[in-house]
Design an enzyme around this catalytic site. Sequence first.
Site, PDB file in Angstrom:
ATOM      1  N   LYS A 210       5.089   4.473   3.261  1.00 24.32           N
ATOM      2  CA  LYS A 210       4.583   5.040   1.795  1.00 24.32           C
ATOM      3  C   LYS A 210       3.209   5.648   2.049  1.00 24.32           C
ATOM      4  CE  LYS A 210       8.304   4.386  -0.514  1.00 24.32           C
ATOM      5  NZ  LYS A 210       9.242   3.610  -0.107  1.00 24.32           N
TER       6      LYS A 210
ATOM      7  N   ARG B  63      12.844  -8.847   2.711  1.00 21.88           N
ATOM      8  CA  ARG B  63      13.298  -7.363   3.277  1.00 21.88           C
ATOM      9  C   ARG B  63      14.001  -7.471   4.611  1.00 21.88           C
ATOM     10  NH1 ARG B  63      12.394  -2.183   0.372  1.00 21.88           N
ATOM     11  NH2 ARG B  63      11.166  -3.007  -1.500  1.00 21.88           N
TER      12      ARG B  63
ATOM     13  N   HIS C 278      10.926  10.597  -2.641  1.00 31.56           N
ATOM     14  CA  HIS C 278      11.454   9.384  -2.869  1.00 31.56           C
ATOM     15  C   HIS C 278      12.994   9.381  -2.903  1.00 31.56           C
ATOM     16  CE1 HIS C 278      10.807   5.052  -4.089  1.00 31.56           C
ATOM     17  NE2 HIS C 278      10.961   5.032  -2.785  1.00 31.56           N
TER      18      HIS C 278
ATOM     19  N   CYS D  98      16.526  -0.053  -8.057  1.00 33.72           N
ATOM     20  CA  CYS D  98      17.512   0.592  -9.313  1.00 33.72           C
ATOM     21  C   CYS D  98      18.807   0.871  -8.425  1.00 33.72           C
ATOM     22  CB  CYS D  98      16.907   1.684  -9.815  1.00 33.72           C
ATOM     23  SG  CYS D  98      15.590   1.089 -11.114  1.00 33.72           S
ATOM     24  N   GLY D  99      18.979   0.491  -7.345  1.00 34.58           N
ATOM     25  CA  GLY D  99      20.432   0.938  -6.640  1.00 34.58           C
ATOM     26  C   GLY D  99      20.519   2.199  -5.629  1.00 34.58           C
TER      27      GLY D  99
ATOM     28  N   TYR E 259       2.147  -6.625   4.447  1.00 39.12           N
ATOM     29  CA  TYR E 259       3.598  -6.286   3.840  1.00 39.12           C
ATOM     30  C   TYR E 259       3.732  -4.824   4.034  1.00 39.12           C
ATOM     31  CZ  TYR E 259       6.573  -4.633   0.558  1.00 39.12           C
ATOM     32  OH  TYR E 259       7.789  -3.874   0.086  1.00 39.12           O
ATOM     33  N   GLY E 260       4.809  -4.550   4.522  1.00 37.41           N
ATOM     34  CA  GLY E 260       5.218  -3.225   4.955  1.00 37.41           C
ATOM     35  C   GLY E 260       4.877  -1.996   4.252  1.00 37.41           C
ATOM     36  N   GLY E 261       5.241  -2.154   2.976  1.00 39.40           N
ATOM     37  CA  GLY E 261       4.916  -0.964   1.908  1.00 39.40           C
ATOM     38  C   GLY E 261       3.177  -0.627   2.126  1.00 39.40           C
TER      39      GLY E 261
ATOM     40  N   ASN F 226      11.418  -9.618  -3.373  1.00 42.74           N
ATOM     41  CA  ASN F 226      11.017  -8.155  -2.577  1.00 42.74           C
ATOM     42  C   ASN F 226      11.290  -8.605  -0.944  1.00 42.74           C
ATOM     43  OD1 ASN F 226      10.474  -5.677  -2.298  1.00 42.74           O
ATOM     44  ND2 ASN F 226       8.208  -5.810  -1.940  1.00 42.74           N
TER      45      ASN F 226
HETATM   46  C1  SPV Z   1       9.909   0.766  -2.229  1.00 50.67           C
HETATM   47  O1  SPV Z   1       9.233   0.027  -2.996  1.00 50.67           O
HETATM   48  O2  SPV Z   1      10.157   1.772  -2.855  1.00 50.67           O
HETATM   49  C2  SPV Z   1      10.296   0.524  -0.962  1.00 50.67           C
HETATM   50  C3  SPV Z   1       9.773  -0.473  -0.313  1.00 50.67           C
HETATM   51  O3  SPV Z   1      10.703   1.454  -0.281  1.00 50.67           O
HETATM   52  S1  SPV Z   1       7.842  -0.146   0.184  1.00 50.67           S
HETATM   53  O4  SPV Z   1       7.772   0.106   1.730  1.00 50.67           O
HETATM   54  O5  SPV Z   1       7.237  -1.328  -0.200  1.00 50.67           O
HETATM   55  O6  SPV Z   1       7.668   1.132  -0.418  1.00 50.67           O
HETATM   56 MN    MN Z   2      11.049   3.333  -1.571  1.00 54.55          MN
END
Ligand code: SPV
Ligand code: MN
Length: 626
Positions: free
Chosen positions: A232, A390, A251, A275-276, A223-225, A388
């Site tokens: 992140k 993407r 952020h 949250c937009g 998963y990317g995050g 979630n």
């Molecule tokens: C977030 O969850 O704040 C994101 C996606 O931008 S992640 O890459 O999972 O952090």
């Molecule tokens: Mn983010």
Amino acid sequence: MDDKTMNFLRERLGDTNYQKLIKIKNPNLYEFIAKYIELCNPDRVFVCNDSPEDFNYIRKSAIKNGEESPLAIPGHTVHFDNYYDQARDKKNTCILVSPGTELGSAVNTKDRDEGLREIHEILKNIMKGKELYILFLCLGPTGSEFSIPCVQLTDSSYVAHNEILLYRPGYDEFVKQGVSARFFKFVHSAGELDERKTCKNLDKRRIYIDLENEIVYSANTQYGGNTIGLKKLAMRLAIKRGSEEGWLTEHMFILGIHGPNNRVTYFTGAFPSLCGKTSTAMLEGETIVGDDIVYMRKKNGEIRAVNVEKGMFGIIQGINSKDDPILWKALHNEGEIIFSNVLVTEDKRVHWIGKDGDVPSRGYNHSGEWFIGKKDAEGKEIPCSHPNARFTLELSLLENVDPKLNDPEGVVVKGIVYGGRDSDTWLPVEEAFDWVHGIITKGASLESETTAATLGKEGVRKFNPMSNLDFLSIPIGKYIQINLDFTKDLEKPPRIFSVNYFLKDEKGNFLNEKTDKKIWYKWMELRVHDEVDAIETPTGRIPKYEDLQRLFKEVLNRDYSKEDYNKQFMIRIPENLAKIERIKNIYETQVPDAPEILFKVLEEQKQRLLKAREKLGDYITPDRLR
Ligand code: SPV
Ligand code: MN
């Protein structure tokens, strides 16, 4: 560099890749790469020098390896993560700390020696049978004071593909900087994959952050995050480095608001996930610089910000043709886009929760073969796409991209916005009295209510200072102090605002329409240029009715009634007092290094609220404040 390391690299890389590497003159880099090739033991190594051929090699590998599959529209591909690997794994993400370092209970830490031992054990031979991709990338625009060169090692062509879309190329930067490069390092392995090419050993999923050596390790996740180093993972390293050098990692989005006479005024905004934040960054008629992470520096009496990224890893749920016309168009046009964890139908088209049209009755998604009504092992019905799910694309694909996206100087920040999911306290838009008041009562007091998208009860308020809590690598109190001090020597710091798109009436109906937020930003744009007045409330400064009425008419061609205004901007004293108590309590009990001034400013706000209540009662419409 000793011959042994260089001979080892020549042998493992082969001539072509070795030549690419040694164009960069940096022994620390050689040593780092050699160490992890030896430990992870890949079958092959590919060094990417950012040439079109090398980028193509990565795109093709993702398909050849089965981590992505082509879709009907040229350039589009789809990737799936394991059913249980769909989001950031907070539990297994730790900052490694040496004995004596205290980051407070809100930051997940682990003993450094123990963590390093564990992760090196996990990484041993983890790339056997696989290819290792070595990428050189740059956080922030290249050739800029903001730039941070990075090297990413990963055995996932999907992760590598994301990174070349999301970040500026950094190979030339490394060649240029040579031995003087101070670079961040990322080691990632997806580990063993199953027949669907998703991670098999989730019990050994770990994301460990070593601040001392500026290395992040990530294993057994896709998963990317959890895996895209520069996203992140780099944030934790950057927050630490910035805290020592006097700049901020936030952020936040960066948005250019278009004011009168072609004036463009830049705002940054922090919102917790879902949250937009992205939808605000994509406001129709305005221009986007970034939607997730910024660096901010002081320069010549101003705050300048850059987007750390050049792409978007956006949530796809809810994107529809009416609310998101620009993204909708981009997602349906030819162009390089990676979809993840959406539904794919037989004709190789994608669907997601909240997309226009009917949900197809069957297809393939993050759970494998899917049909309406399918349940998972826990008996929970599986939606067509993961909440979630993407998409990854370059911002240059969007027609609203701001021309300053890659400006090495960044953009001048005139306003900073904080927002969360809040049904009953914050007003739709409000300006803080000054920087300190804004950082404390808005940024450091940010809360957001949980949604159906996360496990657990809905509507529970979660504390999330500056929406940065998940990414802090320094104690919260210190982080807030750094924010407080950031503009100390500035004559005119950016204005701070709060927004709330989720305010409800006593019956639980939303008080605002989705498009209303456009007006709040137009108002803020005028405020930072002192072109509209405001009304003072106990908690800040709010718009006058006449100004909003005019803006609603001009911008949305809508009549805005006084009745709506009074409902939306009614000061709710009991809710505000309760919030102050909650926030005070959190800082008293969970933040041992909370700055003293935080309590003072909260107390002053409380006193203003009490005084207003004495005079005007619990619920005060703005017409009574004049
Ligand atoms: C977030 O969850 O704040 C994101 C996606 O931008 S992640 O890459 O999972 O952090
Ligand atoms: Mn983010």
